[in-house]
Design an enzyme around this catalytic site. Structure first.
Site, PDB file in Angstrom:
ATOM      1  N   ALA B  21      63.722  34.663  75.082  1.00  0.00           N
ATOM      2  CA  ALA B  21      62.531  34.218  75.794  1.00  0.00           C
ATOM      3  C   ALA B  21      62.630  34.626  77.264  1.00  0.00           C
ATOM      4  O   ALA B  21      63.711  34.606  77.862  1.00  0.00           O
ATOM      5  CB  ALA B  21      62.385  32.705  75.675  1.00  0.00           C
ATOM      6  N   CYS B  44      25.273  37.190  94.840  1.00  0.00           N
ATOM      7  CA  CYS B  44      25.764  36.386  93.707  1.00  0.00           C
ATOM      8  C   CYS B  44      24.649  35.461  93.201  1.00  0.00           C
ATOM      9  O   CYS B  44      24.134  34.645  93.960  1.00  0.00           O
ATOM     10  CB  CYS B  44      26.980  35.561  94.128  1.00  0.00           C
ATOM     11  SG  CYS B  44      27.482  34.402  92.840  1.00  0.00           S
ATOM     12  N   SER B 159      33.357  38.846  84.493  1.00  0.00           N
ATOM     13  CA  SER B 159      33.165  39.825  85.547  1.00  0.00           C
ATOM     14  C   SER B 159      32.581  39.157  86.787  1.00  0.00           C
ATOM     15  O   SER B 159      32.570  39.731  87.860  1.00  0.00           O
ATOM     16  CB  SER B 159      32.227  40.933  85.061  1.00  0.00           C
ATOM     17  OG  SER B 159      31.089  40.365  84.462  1.00  0.00           O
ATOM     18  N   HIS B 164      32.331  29.371  87.099  1.00  0.00           N
ATOM     19  CA  HIS B 164      31.336  28.980  86.103  1.00  0.00           C
ATOM     20  C   HIS B 164      31.992  28.811  84.741  1.00  0.00           C
ATOM     21  O   HIS B 164      33.046  29.380  84.476  1.00  0.00           O
ATOM     22  CB  HIS B 164      30.216  30.020  86.016  1.00  0.00           C
ATOM     23  CG  HIS B 164      30.662  31.344  85.471  1.00  0.00           C
ATOM     24  ND1 HIS B 164      31.404  32.238  86.226  1.00  0.00           N
ATOM     25  CD2 HIS B 164      30.507  31.922  84.256  1.00  0.00           C
ATOM     26  CE1 HIS B 164      31.662  33.319  85.488  1.00  0.00           C
ATOM     27  NE2 HIS B 164      31.136  33.150  84.285  1.00  0.00           N
ATOM     28  N   CYS B 194      45.397  10.039  61.885  1.00  0.00           N
ATOM     29  CA  CYS B 194      44.832  11.263  62.471  1.00  0.00           C
ATOM     30  C   CYS B 194      45.998  12.130  62.959  1.00  0.00           C
ATOM     31  O   CYS B 194      46.885  11.647  63.676  1.00  0.00           O
ATOM     32  CB  CYS B 194      43.913  10.870  63.626  1.00  0.00           C
ATOM     33  SG  CYS B 194      43.614  12.184  64.814  1.00  0.00           S
ATOM     34  N   CYS B 197      46.351  12.067  66.755  1.00  0.00           N
ATOM     35  CA  CYS B 197      46.976  10.836  67.250  1.00  0.00           C
ATOM     36  C   CYS B 197      48.491  10.883  67.004  1.00  0.00           C
ATOM     37  O   CYS B 197      49.286  10.512  67.875  1.00  0.00           O
ATOM     38  CB  CYS B 197      46.379   9.619  66.544  1.00  0.00           C
ATOM     39  SG  CYS B 197      44.662   9.302  66.990  1.00  0.00           S
ATOM     40  N   PHE B 306      50.189  43.216  65.394  1.00  0.00           N
ATOM     41  CA  PHE B 306      50.830  42.189  64.576  1.00  0.00           C
ATOM     42  C   PHE B 306      49.954  40.949  64.486  1.00  0.00           C
ATOM     43  O   PHE B 306      49.737  40.397  63.403  1.00  0.00           O
ATOM     44  CB  PHE B 306      52.207  41.828  65.151  1.00  0.00           C
ATOM     45  CG  PHE B 306      52.883  40.730  64.385  1.00  0.00           C
ATOM     46  CD1 PHE B 306      53.368  40.968  63.103  1.00  0.00           C
ATOM     47  CD2 PHE B 306      53.011  39.463  64.921  1.00  0.00           C
ATOM     48  CE1 PHE B 306      53.970  39.950  62.373  1.00  0.00           C
ATOM     49  CE2 PHE B 306      53.616  38.440  64.196  1.00  0.00           C
ATOM     50  CZ  PHE B 306      54.093  38.688  62.922  1.00  0.00           C
TER      51      PHE B 306
END
Lengths: 335, 335
Positions: B21, B44, B159, B164, B194, B197, B306
């Site tokens: 890693a 903008c 872009s 936003h 769940c 949970c 892969f």
């Protein structure tokens, strides 16, 4: 307005930007001044003459000129062919040691070639080595699935320019494959036919999305292509397992694979792409419902939040227009 | 050796490069000389003062300084809020007209901010607008699923640099969501609890992968994170539908979301990322088995052949190390 199309094989919904679709040529890779690649690079581990730079060789295909294709162990493998796949269970967590194979298939002795520009026989040699390693690894009882794939270009995830593919053999069946098998079984149980065979018949009848066809294979853009120029190459013969491919079919696949990649090369200016051979889990051999095939994904767009958050895709190219464009691309006589 | 880990919620197997890693700081975005962004850009469409450049506004959140967050129609929508979702069936092909919503949520009047650097109250305003539009659109009978997502940076597919997010409301339930619901139901039927949970309880007990926690939320790296720094933010309270979030929880989510994004900003040099709010299909409201949450994916690596060919992932970061690294990142007092 746009149109949602269901990919019957992957079950993904795709949003096709029908009216606002870009013209096919807008997906071409921008032209850049590039230094031509040398046919030999002294530092490249994959070049003829530099065989000592690579890891253990698992297979070599020779002719009277020397080796043509080599399969070697990956220098930075994701999976290792040693020991047993030991499973651990702790609460809801499941793990497994990273047993498997991760090999590089060096496609050609020359540094500056790419399948689109190779001789047909060279392409056939690559597929022969795919089959060879697939068939050998398949019988390892630790292996559950074999994925053969190619990353072409930086945008497709490769940093090495010498032409090469990879093979990864995993000790589990990926969930994505499980799900597709389930869906193929469901279709078979419902209709008594293979959904891949049905797709070939439909595509050949409509012809709208065909790119090329040969005696044994059909290349087309799927009805619900997940991205621009997403292409499938299906064998006409119903067969589930890639290593079932015959010598005759290998020659024929080499031709159509080169044709499709050359059309991309000349039509879209050598775009980055991935392809992958999708085959049945290794424990199975013949099924009525699953069909091996090649999926080819030019990397013309980037998956963003919408795709990651929904698993859906937005395709800004119309599959019928992409196919028509590629059909018309002419490959130079020496190409 | 590597380790395969099963993500119990997505059911994906991930190859974790345990020994090889990379160190967490190796994933930082390279430092580049960049021109600081202006707080206002005359061209903008999302800057305060340029409101006329945007499409139809669907919602505006004001305070005594003017608007703070605006929701507007997307200029290049993937889905259109007009007409009915007409289905067509032809052989195995299925299509549907592209009915739905595709909106942009302008997060702040200023051009040069990003959530990592905003005031908590500004972040809370963004989440208020998410909830508002989610709640309004959810009752449209043509809509089946709402996906809220954010693309931050070019490598994450945007872009436009003005901060936003987006909202897409689709007339179908994406297959990926169907599958995850099925798996959550299966776990519930098997155990009576769940799975989300259960995951929170396990992560809080082990603490190895926790990044931050607050009264109502827990942020952590999943045991089988699909990619480096892949992060989940789960509400502690079992609730399936995002618009069920309370005012108190919004304030608390704003804090933890800003904290996590600021840790990425300072720890990894403002990496590109996507996040997405995963919620139940709109037709459902309360379930015992499904839990809404935020998935955050820094774009530090590229999916290649892969991943495309198997649906599996190779993660070159150890989840426990990534979490430990992010826990230690300090956010400047004015940050």
């Amino acid at each position: 307005m746009t149109e949602l199309r269901l990919n019957a094989i992957t079950r993904d919904w795709v949003i096709i930007a029908t009216e606002r679709a870009k013209r096919p040529e807008e997906f071409a890779k921008p032209h850049r001044e590039t230094v031509p690649m040398p046919c030999y690079s002294p530092t490249c581990p994959f070049c003829a003459g530099n065989e000592d730079f690579t890891e253990l060789e698992s297979y070599r295909l020779n002719d009277n000129r020397g080796w043509r294709v080599r399969a070697v162990y990956n220098k930075y493998p994701a999976l290792f062919p040693v020991g047993e796949a030991i499973r651990k269970v702790a609460g809801i967590n499941r793990s497994l040691s990273g047993v498997g194979f991760h090999e590089v298939i060096i496609e050609h002795p020359r540094h500056d070639l790419t399948i689109a520009l190779m001789e047909i026989e060279d392409v056939a040699n690559i597929i022969r080595v795919y089959r060879q390693r697939y068939a050998e690894i398949r019988h390892d009882p630790r292996i559950a699935t074999i994925i053969i794939f190619k990353n072409h270009g930086q945008g497709a995830g490769t940093s090495l320019e010498h032409p090469h593919s990879q093979l990864a053999a995993t000790p589990i069946v990926p969930y994505q494959l499980r799900i597709r098998l389930q869906e193929a079984i469901r279709y078979f149980d419902d209709t008594g036919e293979c959904i891949f065979c049905r797709t070939i018949k439909d595509e050949l009848a409509s012809r709208e999305r065909i790119i090329a066809e040969s005696e044994h294979f059909v290349a087309f853009i799927p009805y619900a292509a997940l991205s621009p120029f997403h292409t499938w190459i299906f064998p006409r013969r119903h067969t589930s397992c890639f290593d079932d491919i015959t010598d005759t079919e290998i020659g024929d696949l080499a031709k159509i694979l080169k044709t499709v990649l050359a059309k991309l090369y000349y039509g879209l200016n050598n775009p980055d792409y991935n392809y992958t051979i999708r085959s049945i889990p290794t424990a199975e051999e013949r099924t009525d419902y699953f069909h091996w095939y090649i999926a080819l994904i030019p990397r013309t767009t980037l998956a963003a939040g919408f795709e990651l958050g929904s698993g859906m895709y937005i395709n800004t190219a119309l599959p019928e227009e992409s196919a028509s464009f590629l059909r018309a691309v002419e490959i130079p006589a020496n190409g």
